[in-house]
Design a protein around this motif. Structure first.
Motif, PDB file in Angstrom:
ATOM      1  N   ALA A 219      59.431  66.572  40.116  1.00  0.00           N
ATOM      2  CA  ALA A 219      60.864  66.690  39.849  1.00  0.00           C
ATOM      3  C   ALA A 219      60.402  67.728  38.834  1.00  0.00           C
ATOM      4  O   ALA A 219      61.134  68.874  38.812  1.00  0.00           O
ATOM      5  CB  ALA A 219      61.804  65.951  39.630  1.00  0.00           C
ATOM      6  N   ALA A 220      59.712  66.758  37.824  1.00  0.00           N
ATOM      7  CA  ALA A 220      59.928  68.001  36.770  1.00  0.00           C
ATOM      8  C   ALA A 220      59.278  69.520  36.694  1.00  0.00           C
ATOM      9  O   ALA A 220      59.165  70.189  35.847  1.00  0.00           O
ATOM     10  CB  ALA A 220      59.530  66.866  34.717  1.00  0.00           C
ATOM     11  N   ALA A 221      57.521  68.761  37.095  1.00  0.00           N
ATOM     12  CA  ALA A 221      57.096  70.381  37.186  1.00  0.00           C
ATOM     13  C   ALA A 221      57.471  71.766  38.721  1.00  0.00           C
ATOM     14  O   ALA A 221      57.240  72.373  37.975  1.00  0.00           O
ATOM     15  CB  ALA A 221      55.584  69.699  38.020  1.00  0.00           C
ATOM     16  N   LEU A 222      58.520  70.521  39.423  1.00  0.00           N
ATOM     17  CA  LEU A 222      59.045  71.777  40.220  1.00  0.00           C
ATOM     18  C   LEU A 222      59.955  72.959  39.613  1.00  0.00           C
ATOM     19  O   LEU A 222      59.627  74.059  40.100  1.00  0.00           O
ATOM     20  CB  LEU A 222      59.267  71.243  41.305  1.00  0.00           C
ATOM     21  N   LYS A 223      59.888  72.655  38.542  1.00  0.00           N
ATOM     22  CA  LYS A 223      61.302  73.084  37.908  1.00  0.00           C
ATOM     23  C   LYS A 223      60.634  74.363  37.224  1.00  0.00           C
ATOM     24  O   LYS A 223      59.378  74.056  36.858  1.00  0.00           O
ATOM     25  CB  LYS A 223      61.840  72.523  36.287  1.00  0.00           C
ATOM     26  N   GLY A 224      61.064  75.820  37.528  1.00  0.00           N
ATOM     27  CA  GLY A 224      59.767  77.179  37.383  1.00  0.00           C
ATOM     28  C   GLY A 224      58.667  77.390  38.033  1.00  0.00           C
ATOM     29  O   GLY A 224      58.048  78.313  37.259  1.00  0.00           O
ATOM     30  N   LEU A 225      58.450  76.651  38.916  1.00  0.00           N
ATOM     31  CA  LEU A 225      57.565  76.326  39.896  1.00  0.00           C
ATOM     32  C   LEU A 225      57.080  78.129  40.343  1.00  0.00           C
ATOM     33  O   LEU A 225      58.011  78.581  40.751  1.00  0.00           O
ATOM     34  CB  LEU A 225      56.854  75.616  40.102  1.00  0.00           C
ATOM     35  N   SER A 226      55.741  78.633  40.061  1.00  0.00           N
ATOM     36  CA  SER A 226      55.221  79.482  40.853  1.00  0.00           C
ATOM     37  C   SER A 226      54.048  79.215  41.627  1.00  0.00           C
ATOM     38  O   SER A 226      53.534  78.619  41.432  1.00  0.00           O
ATOM     39  CB  SER A 226      55.120  80.734  40.080  1.00  0.00           C
ATOM     40  N   TRP A 227      55.036  79.631  43.236  1.00  0.00           N
ATOM     41  CA  TRP A 227      53.422  79.629  43.867  1.00  0.00           C
ATOM     42  C   TRP A 227      52.682  80.826  44.945  1.00  0.00           C
ATOM     43  O   TRP A 227      53.813  81.643  45.375  1.00  0.00           O
ATOM     44  CB  TRP A 227      52.918  78.299  45.141  1.00  0.00           C
ATOM     45  N   ASP A 228      51.355  80.871  45.465  1.00  0.00           N
ATOM     46  CA  ASP A 228      51.367  81.978  46.248  1.00  0.00           C
ATOM     47  C   ASP A 228      51.493  81.541  47.663  1.00  0.00           C
ATOM     48  O   ASP A 228      51.522  80.304  48.229  1.00  0.00           O
ATOM     49  CB  ASP A 228      50.011  82.770  46.160  1.00  0.00           C
ATOM     50  N   SER A 229      52.632  82.337  48.511  1.00  0.00           N
ATOM     51  CA  SER A 229      53.008  81.854  49.848  1.00  0.00           C
ATOM     52  C   SER A 229      52.435  82.632  51.130  1.00  0.00           C
ATOM     53  O   SER A 229      52.085  84.278  50.009  1.00  0.00           O
ATOM     54  CB  SER A 229      54.563  81.957  49.763  1.00  0.00           C
ATOM     55  N   PRO A 230      52.862  83.207  52.040  1.00  0.00           N
ATOM     56  CA  PRO A 230      52.300  83.786  53.063  1.00  0.00           C
ATOM     57  C   PRO A 230      53.071  85.228  53.220  1.00  0.00           C
ATOM     58  O   PRO A 230      52.869  86.029  53.168  1.00  0.00           O
ATOM     59  CB  PRO A 230      52.827  83.304  54.148  1.00  0.00           C
ATOM     60  N   LEU A 231      54.406  85.008  52.206  1.00  0.00           N
ATOM     61  CA  LEU A 231      55.432  85.898  51.997  1.00  0.00           C
ATOM     62  C   LEU A 231      55.188  86.358  50.601  1.00  0.00           C
ATOM     63  O   LEU A 231      55.677  87.731  50.245  1.00  0.00           O
ATOM     64  CB  LEU A 231      56.409  85.779  51.695  1.00  0.00           C
ATOM     65  N   GLY A 232      54.484  85.741  50.143  1.00  0.00           N
ATOM     66  CA  GLY A 232      54.207  86.190  47.987  1.00  0.00           C
ATOM     67  C   GLY A 232      54.428  85.706  47.523  1.00  0.00           C
ATOM     68  O   GLY A 232      54.714  83.976  47.392  1.00  0.00           O
ATOM     69  N   LYS A 233      54.716  85.678  45.847  1.00  0.00           N
ATOM     70  CA  LYS A 233      55.366  84.707  45.063  1.00  0.00           C
ATOM     71  C   LYS A 233      56.222  84.094  45.309  1.00  0.00           C
ATOM     72  O   LYS A 233      57.071  85.172  45.221  1.00  0.00           O
ATOM     73  CB  LYS A 233      54.701  85.426  43.573  1.00  0.00           C
TER      74      LYS A 233
END
Length: 276
Positions: A219-233
């Motif tokens: 849960a702490a790691a998900l805060k502010g998390l960014s990832w590359d998706s099929p739609l973009g970041k």
């Protein structure tokens, strides 16, 4: 939460440390719909129809509030609130047509929208508003279009979480669609796998960042998390646990290649300007 949109899910009073949303919200969906309708300069009066529960109430409020902001000359002349699961829409259709709105906003979804549209089309509702009809609730999904076939109200504007024919989209989306086609053996794949796929991308990225599967650490790691998706970041905001998940909007038209409505004039609406 890959699908749930109601703003109440991540409202400050309700925000749970373990709940994160990778779906659109009723705020972003309603405001995006208002932006679509606001471009119709000759529209001066609007009616709405939505289910009388959290999602319907919240998305309609967001639509109206934003429409009044960008088009203060427009008046809301009618609002219809069928119960969730309603099967007989004729009283609502007749009441709304009696107010003669120039355009209509709907957030009816799934089989409910299909039933409503099949009852509204023969009595001329879509003709009456000259197809100036904005349908939220993924009424533009390929699933809805396939289910309705020739009964679809061609010419309305609607939204979807995914489209298979986003020709101007990034390579990441084209690659994703190709994989889904191969896996499902469908030339026109479903729009819904993407919502689960992106949610799992976020969860996996959170676990990798936390180097743990313990709930507090993830849960702490998900805060502010960014990832590359099929739609973009995509990025999950720390303050409200919402990702910047947009939706596709477009005009639903006939196409000789397909026996169902196809989204045209496709726009993937960036939700960031509408999230606060």
């Amino acid at each position: 939460a890959p699908i749930t949109k109601t703003d109440q899910l991540t409202a400050p009073a309700n925000l749970h440390p373990y709940v994160f949303r990778t779906a659109a919200t009723t705020t972003t969906e309603g405001r995006s719909a208002a932006e679509v309708m606001a471009k119709w300069k000759h529209v001066k009066t609007v009616g709405t129809i939505s289910y009388d529960y959290a999602y319907g109430q919240d998305v309609t409020k967001s639509f109206i509030d934003h429409l009044k902001k960008v088009r203060p000359d427009i008046q809301i002349v009618d609002q219809q609130w069928p119960k969730l699961g309603e099967q007989e829409y004729t009283p609502f259709i007749n009441a709304q047509m009696g107010k003669k709105p120039d355009a209509i906003f709907s957030s009816l979804w799934g089989g409910g929208f299909l039933t409503y549209a099949k009852q509204a089309k023969p009595v001329g509702l879509f003709d009456a508003v000259k197809y100036q009809f904005v349908a939220a609730g993924e009424a533009g999904s390929v699933e809805s279009a396939k289910a309705m076939g020739a009964d679809y109200p061609f010419g309305i504007w609607a939204n979807s979480y995914d489209v298979f024919n986003w020709d101007s989209g990034p390579k990441s989306h084209k690659d994703y669609i190709a994989r889904v086609k191969k896996y499902t053996k469908q030339e026109v794949p479903s729009s819904w796998p993407l919502v689960g796929y992106m949610a799992m991308q976020a969860l996996v990225a959170g676990i990798e960042k936390a180097k743990s599967t313990e709930s507090d650490k993830v849960a702490a790691a998900l805060k502010g998390l960014s990832w590359d998706s099929p739609l973009g970041k995509q990025t999950i905001r720390t303050k409200d646990h919402n990702a910047n998940r947009g939706q596709f909007w477009g005009k639903m038209q006939k196409d000789a290649k397909y026996p169902f409505a196809i989204m045209t004039e496709i726009q993937y609406v960036d939700p960031l300007p509408f999230m606060d």
